[in-house]
Enzyme design. Structure first.
Site, PDB file in Angstrom:
ATOM      1  N   LYS A 210       0.804  -1.181   0.015  1.00 58.23           N
ATOM      2  CA  LYS A 210       0.017  -0.024  -0.097  1.00 58.23           C
ATOM      3  C   LYS A 210       0.807   1.386  -0.061  1.00 58.23           C
ATOM      4  CE  LYS A 210      -3.523   2.131   2.891  1.00 58.23           C
ATOM      5  NZ  LYS A 210      -4.580   1.968   4.042  1.00 58.23           N
ATOM      6  N   GLU A 216      10.532  -4.698   4.587  1.00 52.74           N
ATOM      7  CA  GLU A 216      10.525  -6.203   4.256  1.00 52.74           C
ATOM      8  C   GLU A 216      10.016  -6.044   2.664  1.00 52.74           C
ATOM      9  OE1 GLU A 216       9.055  -4.999   6.742  1.00 52.74           O
ATOM     10  OE2 GLU A 216       9.163  -6.302   8.442  1.00 52.74           O
ATOM     11  N   GLY A 271      -4.947  -2.333   5.419  1.00 49.59           N
ATOM     12  CA  GLY A 271      -4.071  -3.489   4.745  1.00 49.59           C
ATOM     13  C   GLY A 271      -4.782  -4.729   5.035  1.00 49.59           C
ATOM     14  N   ARG A 272      -5.236  -5.047   6.380  1.00 48.87           N
ATOM     15  CA  ARG A 272      -5.975  -6.398   6.612  1.00 48.87           C
ATOM     16  C   ARG A 272      -7.365  -6.349   6.236  1.00 48.87           C
ATOM     17  NH1 ARG A 272      -4.875  -2.962  10.570  1.00 48.87           N
ATOM     18  NH2 ARG A 272      -6.522  -2.286  12.310  1.00 48.87           N
ATOM     19  N   GLU A 357      -4.920  -7.438  15.110  1.00 51.77           N
ATOM     20  CA  GLU A 357      -4.454  -6.041  14.678  1.00 51.77           C
ATOM     21  C   GLU A 357      -5.417  -5.153  14.666  1.00 51.77           C
ATOM     22  OE1 GLU A 357      -0.932  -5.606  11.692  1.00 51.77           O
ATOM     23  OE2 GLU A 357      -2.605  -4.800  10.700  1.00 51.77           O
ATOM     24  N   HIS A 388      -4.923 -33.908  17.196  1.00 52.51           N
ATOM     25  CA  HIS A 388      -3.827 -34.863  17.542  1.00 52.51           C
ATOM     26  C   HIS A 388      -2.805 -33.959  18.289  1.00 52.51           C
ATOM     27  CE1 HIS A 388      -5.315 -38.467  15.947  1.00 52.51           C
ATOM     28  NE2 HIS A 388      -6.073 -37.689  15.095  1.00 52.51           N
ATOM     29  N   LYS A 508       7.751  -0.587  12.199  1.00 52.03           N
ATOM     30  CA  LYS A 508       8.181  -0.252  10.818  1.00 52.03           C
ATOM     31  C   LYS A 508       9.333   0.911  11.034  1.00 52.03           C
ATOM     32  CE  LYS A 508       4.140  -1.130   7.776  1.00 52.03           C
ATOM     33  NZ  LYS A 508       3.451  -0.759   6.811  1.00 52.03           N
TER      34      LYS A 508
HETATM   35  C1  G6Q Z   1      -2.480  -3.824   8.046  1.00 48.65           C
HETATM   36  C2  G6Q Z   1      -1.317  -3.473   8.450  1.00 48.65           C
HETATM   37  C3  G6Q Z   1      -0.138  -4.204   8.026  1.00 48.65           C
HETATM   38  C4  G6Q Z   1       0.290  -3.704   6.555  1.00 48.65           C
HETATM   39  C5  G6Q Z   1       1.827  -4.146   6.355  1.00 48.65           C
HETATM   40  C6  G6Q Z   1       2.354  -3.806   4.921  1.00 48.65           C
HETATM   41  O1  G6Q Z   1      -3.737  -3.680   8.275  1.00 48.65           O
HETATM   42  O2  G6Q Z   1      -1.276  -2.078   8.042  1.00 48.65           O
HETATM   43  O3  G6Q Z   1      -0.058  -5.613   8.024  1.00 48.65           O
HETATM   44  O4  G6Q Z   1      -0.605  -4.444   5.780  1.00 48.65           O
HETATM   45  O5  G6Q Z   1       2.469  -3.541   7.185  1.00 48.65           O
HETATM   46  O6  G6Q Z   1       2.020  -2.657   4.680  1.00 48.65           O
HETATM   47  P1  G6Q Z   1       2.203  -1.941   3.000  1.00 48.65           P
HETATM   48  O7  G6Q Z   1       1.032  -2.751   2.240  1.00 48.65           O
HETATM   49  O8  G6Q Z   1       2.037  -0.736   2.995  1.00 48.65           O
HETATM   50  O9  G6Q Z   1       3.475  -2.533   2.565  1.00 48.65           O
END
Ligand code: G6Q
Length: 542
Positions: A210, A216, A271-272, A357, A388, A508
């Site tokens: 996003k 990462e 994001g989620r 989250e 199990h 971050k």
């Molecule tokens: C979700 C969070 C988080 C995010 C990641 C990736 O609700 O904000 O999990 O999706 O940190 O972020 P980017 O899409 O900006 O790389």
């Protein structure tokens, strides 16, 4: 009816629930079932093929009445309307929360800052469909003229968990001559293993971020670029092998991806909550645009159900309220999600982010520290494997762990008696948890007296059973939206912002300070003595 200025624990329904808990908190499910033979059929709700049996909960009609009263006193309906109509309910980021717009039909209108966002959503979906079709048909060629065989999604968190989960969940519907991999961890192993057996000229990278600044993802994307160029390709070939999914056009261009190959989304998609936006491009390439649209229809059907159905029959509301009941009054700390469907193996991991989250917050919307518990820990594994390992604790441990069982009437891979055996286990587990096994029953089996206490199951352990006809793209959409709105319901009662993630933002920035300290051995360290010591050991050992 609602007066949200009254703190949660002062609301009349909360107080009534406290009193009610004192009265029925210890009542055994055996007695609840015995005193009402219709309970098992009556305490259920269904929408469009998603059947929820909530009868094995430690609740009676009065409990549900009071929980619904609590929802009303907490202004649940008004908050849901505010979300659906694009109000900026994510107050700490001053953003609308409109994942529901991602699956809105073309004819619907949803406004953010005076602009109808639905046409934009469909424009991106159409662009995704055209691109997916080209990759699936082999029309989209790599730089050597070979067709694309491998699709790698590079992303993390919300830009990874949804795509992985959906790919696994809908693998049955996927185009099998395409290989899909997902790289998320900054651990170099993740990338190295993902490409180890792949040819660069047959590989397409979807860089999903996003913000397009996440450490990462950017690190992995750069490694992907280097790996690709090392194969002999030149810079001009990047356009055929890298596309971006982002809201940040500037950073995408800076990375070297042609913005014509960029699929956009918007700051009102968390994001989620983004797997049904362009972040789901890998899903669409895997299952095709028609199946993707069927999944969106499933999401939308659950949205409509949540928005319009009375709370008494409203699946997400009921599930959310029952979670409140256990979290607040029974002191339950976790919820186990147990899908009896191998394709849903990543569903619990996906839900962990969605739920934890969203509702892992300790202050109210007004910034007051809460005097109650918020988001429980969600966890789980697919059945029957979990049986199990950790089910022992759910059956006979000292903690109360409400469970969500998820099962399907039809299996997608008919194989002898497998599916009946699988489903027999779901039903048996729910039954055993609820009703247990008494000392008399254990004795009647001829168990020696000393062993009896070890073999007693006290029962009275609550569960929901979600029974669906078949795992289709539509059903997956319905299931995800079911949990999204359950989480929303919980967040409204707790009066928290379910849509920010300051804890993630902290992560971050934190590592950024230490990275140069690891790379430059001579730099002075100014952390606490433990962190300093660990860094020194690492410097010497690397
Ligand atoms: C979700 C969070 C988080 C995010 C990641 C990736 O609700 O904000 O999990 O999706 O940190 O972020 P980017 O899409 O900006 O790389």
């Amino acid at each position: 009816m609602s007066d949200t200025t009254i703190p949660l624990t002062q609301r009349p329904a909360w107080k009534a629930l406290q009193k009610h808990y004192a009265e029925i908190g210890k009542t055994h499910l055996r007695d609840l079932f015995e005193s009402d033979p219709t309970r098992g059929t009556r305490m259920s709700a269904e929408v469009d093929g998603i059947f929820l049996d909530f009868s094995k909960n430690r609740a009676n009609d009065e409990t549900l009445k009071l929980l619904i009263q609590l929802a009303k006193e907490s202004g649940l309906r008004a908050r849901a309307e505010a979300m659906f109509s694009g109000e900026k309910i994510n107050i700490t980021e001053n953003r609308a929360v409109l994942h529901v717009a991602l699956r809105a039909p073309k004819e619907e209108q949803i406004f953010v800052d005076g602009e109808d966002v639905v046409p934009e959503v469909h424009k991106v979906l159409d662009k995704m469909a055209a691109f997916s079709d080209r990759v699936r048909s082999g029309e989209w060629k790599g730089y050597t003229g070979k067709r694309i065989k491998n699709v790698i999604n590079v992303g993390i968190g919300g830009s990874d968990l949804g795509p992985v989960m959906a790919y696994e969940a809908l693998k049955h519907y996927s185009q099998r001559d395409l290989t899909f991999r997902f790289v998320s961890n900054v651990d170099g192993t993740d990338f190295a293993e993902a490409v180890i057996d792949l040819e660069a000229d047959e590989t397409l990278f979807l860089v999903a971020s996003k913000t397009f600044t996440t450490l990462e993802t950017m690190t992995n994307a750069h490694s992907a670029r280097d790996w690709f160029l090392k194969s002999g390709a030149d810079e001009a070939a990047i356009a055929k092998h890298f596309v971006a999914i982002s809201t940040n056009e500037k950073e995408v261009a800076k990375f070297g991806i042609d913005t014509a190959n960029m699929f956009g989304f918007w700051d009102w998609v968390g994001g989620r909550y983004s797997m049904d936006s362009a972040i789901g491009l890998s899903t669409m390439i895997a299952i095709g645009p028609d199946n993707f649209h069927a999944m969106l229809d499933g999401f939308h059907a659950m949205d409509v159900h949540y928005r319009t159905t009375p709370l008494e029959q409203n699946l997400p509301a009921l599930m959310g309220l029952l979670t409140i009941w256990y979290t607040e009054f029974f002191d339950a700390q976790t919820v186990a999600v147990l899908p009896y469907e191998q394709y849903l193996k990543r569903f619990p991991a996906y839900l962990q982010q969605l739920t934890m989250e969203s509702n892992g917050k300790h202050v109210t919307l007004e910034g007051e520290t809460v005097d109650y518990q918020t988001g429980p820990i969600y966890w789980g594994e697919p059945g029957t494997n979990g049986q199990h390992s950790f089910y022992q604790l759910i059956h006979q441990g000292t903690r109360l762990i409400p469970c969500d069982f998820i099962g399907f009437c039809k299996g997608l891979n008919p194989l002898g008696r497998h599916h009946d055996m699988l489903m027999a286990n779901v039903f048996a587990q729910g039954e055993a948890l609820a009703f247990g096994k008494t000392a008399e029953q254990v004795r009647a089996e001829g168990t020696p007296e000393w062993l009896v206490p070890h073999k007693v199951f006290e029962g009275n352990r609550p569960s929901n059973t979600i029974l669906v006809e078949e795992l289709t793209p539509k059903a997956l959409g319905q299931l995800i939206a079911l949990y999204e709105h359950s989480v929303f319901t919980q967040g409204v009662i707790w009066d928290i912002d379910s849509f920010d993630q300051w804890g993630v933002e902290l992560g971050k920035v934190l590592a950024q300070r230490i990275i140069p300290e690891l790379e430059d051995k001579s730099g002075e360290l100014k952390h606490d003595s433990s962190t300093n010591n660990l860094i020194i050991r690492y410097r010497n050992g690397r």
